[in-house]
Design an enzyme around this catalytic site. Structure first.
Site, PDB file in Angstrom:
ATOM      1  N   MET A   1       0.828  -1.178   0.000  1.00 36.57           N
ATOM      2  CA  MET A   1       0.000   0.000   0.000  1.00 36.57           C
ATOM      3  C   MET A   1       0.828   1.178   0.000  1.00 36.57           C
ATOM      4  O   MET A   1       0.486   2.175  -0.346  1.00 36.57           O
ATOM      5  CB  MET A   1      -0.885   0.037   1.067  1.00 36.57           C
ATOM      6  CG  MET A   1      -1.273  -0.261   2.283  1.00 36.57           C
ATOM      7  SD  MET A   1      -2.465  -0.296   3.316  1.00 36.57           S
ATOM      8  CE  MET A   1      -2.879  -1.820   3.435  1.00 36.57           C
ATOM      9  N   ASP A 160      -0.807  -8.148   4.353  1.00 32.81           N
ATOM     10  CA  ASP A 160      -0.660  -7.081   3.363  1.00 32.81           C
ATOM     11  C   ASP A 160       0.621  -7.314   2.559  1.00 32.81           C
ATOM     12  O   ASP A 160       1.411  -6.407   2.344  1.00 32.81           O
ATOM     13  CB  ASP A 160      -0.632  -5.730   4.085  1.00 32.81           C
ATOM     14  CG  ASP A 160      -0.534  -4.548   3.129  1.00 32.81           C
ATOM     15  OD1 ASP A 160      -0.855  -4.723   1.943  1.00 32.81           O
ATOM     16  OD2 ASP A 160      -0.101  -3.475   3.560  1.00 32.81           O
ATOM     17  N   LEU A 161       0.799  -8.560   2.146  1.00 33.81           N
ATOM     18  CA  LEU A 161       2.007  -8.933   1.416  1.00 33.81           C
ATOM     19  C   LEU A 161       1.846  -8.559  -0.054  1.00 33.81           C
ATOM     20  O   LEU A 161       0.965  -9.079  -0.735  1.00 33.81           O
ATOM     21  CB  LEU A 161       2.273 -10.429   1.572  1.00 33.81           C
ATOM     22  CG  LEU A 161       2.623 -10.864   3.002  1.00 33.81           C
ATOM     23  CD1 LEU A 161       2.646 -12.378   3.117  1.00 33.81           C
ATOM     24  CD2 LEU A 161       3.970 -10.284   3.422  1.00 33.81           C
ATOM     25  N   GLU A 162       2.702  -7.677  -0.531  1.00 30.26           N
ATOM     26  CA  GLU A 162       2.578  -7.141  -1.882  1.00 30.26           C
ATOM     27  C   GLU A 162       3.658  -7.663  -2.830  1.00 30.26           C
ATOM     28  O   GLU A 162       3.801  -7.173  -3.949  1.00 30.26           O
ATOM     29  CB  GLU A 162       2.607  -5.614  -1.831  1.00 30.26           C
ATOM     30  CG  GLU A 162       1.485  -5.062  -0.974  1.00 30.26           C
ATOM     31  CD  GLU A 162       1.477  -3.547  -0.889  1.00 30.26           C
ATOM     32  OE1 GLU A 162       2.259  -2.908  -1.608  1.00 30.26           O
ATOM     33  OE2 GLU A 162       0.678  -3.014  -0.104  1.00 30.26           O
ATOM     34  N   ASN A 163       4.397  -8.652  -2.368  1.00 25.08           N
ATOM     35  CA  ASN A 163       5.461  -9.212  -3.199  1.00 25.08           C
ATOM     36  C   ASN A 163       5.273 -10.707  -3.426  1.00 25.08           C
ATOM     37  O   ASN A 163       6.232 -11.456  -3.564  1.00 25.08           O
ATOM     38  CB  ASN A 163       6.820  -8.944  -2.540  1.00 25.08           C
ATOM     39  CG  ASN A 163       7.099  -7.460  -2.423  1.00 25.08           C
ATOM     40  OD1 ASN A 163       7.300  -6.783  -3.421  1.00 25.08           O
ATOM     41  ND2 ASN A 163       7.074  -6.932  -1.202  1.00 25.08           N
TER      42      ASN A 163
END
Length: 335
Positions: A1, A160-163
């Site tokens: 985010m 909230d893992l964005e990878n």
């Protein structure tokens, strides 16, 4: 985010859009039938507002948990840290937020809980590097997360893992954690838009795999390229149609309405792109729950049980005079 509020990889979103169009497939009505909600969801209001509290200073107003407005029902402390052990989490307060001691921080968590709020620890963020990709790291995640819950009093975890993530082992880790934490466990998620385009995507698969313990998925409707709606049409961020047509994918794809929330920036400074006025969030909620306030996209049905909305972040909200929580908070609680 999150974290630096830089624009997300819009180029990636555009590149995979065509692939998403062919991969996108919703289950039948029977497959998508709601399942009984876990006891963990009972402590959270039927219509709830989630806000991320920043354990760092990135230009938004620095605040303590005690400063977070009453409008927020779930407060996600951002963020946990990765250790050198795969899957293992740690947490430490940034001196920038002004707490004199960890005891003061724990006291603020307890005070929020006494007011009926839930406080969870968020894992990931734009720069998050937590990796759970085998049985050993799944157990390390569950054990360390539970230890942090016991130490600080957190009610649960936010993913909230964005990878990238592995649905098999992340689901295993979360089920292990829920078994340790008991019925009061709160589990939230904040995937990017690209992560929820298809039920075959790893993030969507994870959400469905933990549906029995999942409180709410607050997808991030910002820092995104154009995306497909549940009608197969392409929608651009920053509009009521973008929110409603993409939420429809989750609602038709197997999540219970109570497990679907709308994640947006609290102010125009909180994200690189995709900000919408609070009134647009209210319209999207009305469109999804009542069939009013819609744009050109008209949902095939209404879902009165939609959980609510999420803001990145309580700090950016405070910087803008709490205009977001004053407007959206009241609307969510009035649904």
């Amino acid at each position: 985010m999150h974290l630096t509020s830089l624009p997300r990889r819009a180029a990636l979103a555009v590149a995979v859009l065509a692939a998403a169009a062919t991969a996108f497939a919703l289950p039948s009505a029977a497959e998508a039938a709601p399942t009984p909600q876990a006891a963990s969801a009972a402590a959270v209001p039927a219509h709830a507002v989630t806000g991320y509290w920043q354990d760092f200073d990135n230009g938004a107003q620095v605040q303590k948990l005690a400063d977070v407005p009453d409008s927020y029902d779930i407060i996600a402390v951002a963020f946990a840290n990765a250790t050198s052990t795969p899957g293992q989490l740690s947490f430490s307060l940034d001196p920038a937020v002004g707490y004199g001691s960890e005891a003061d921080f724990k006291a603020d968590i307890a005070a929020k809980q006494a007011e009926g709020k839930s406080v969870v620890l968020s894992v990931g963020g734009q720069n998050g590097t937590v990796s759970v990709n085998d049985a050993t790291s799944a157990s390390a995640f569950a054990d360390s997360a539970y230890s942090l819950m016991q130490t600080y009093g957190f009610d649960g975890i936010d993913i909230d893992l964005e990878n990238g993530l592995n649905s098999t082992y992340m689901a295993s880790a979360l089920h292990q954690l829920a078994a340790k934490a008991g019925s009061s466990f709160v589990l939230t998620m904040a995937p990017q838009t690209i992560d929820m385009q298809s039920t075959s995507a790893e993030y969507f698969k994870t959400a469905l795999a933990v549906k029995d313990i999942l409180t709410v998925v607050n997808m991030q409707y910002y820092n995104s390229g154009s995306m497909l709606g549940c009608d197969g049409k392409v929608y651009s961020q920053g509009s009521v149609d973008f929110i409603t047509a993409l939420a429809c994918i989750q609602l038709q794809g197997g999540l219970d309405p109570s497990q679907v929330g709308i994640g947006v920036p609290a102010s125009s400074s909180a994200a690189g792109s995709g900000y919408v006025a609070p009134s647009v969030v209210d319209d999207a909620l009305d469109c999804l729950t009542k069939g009013t306030g819609c744009g050109s996209f008209k949902p095939p049905t209404t879902w009165p049980g939609v959980r609510g909305a999420m803001a990145w972040s309580t700090n950016w909200d405070a910087s803008a005079g709490n205009a977001w929580s004053d407007t959206v908070g009241a609307h969510v609680h009035g649904l």
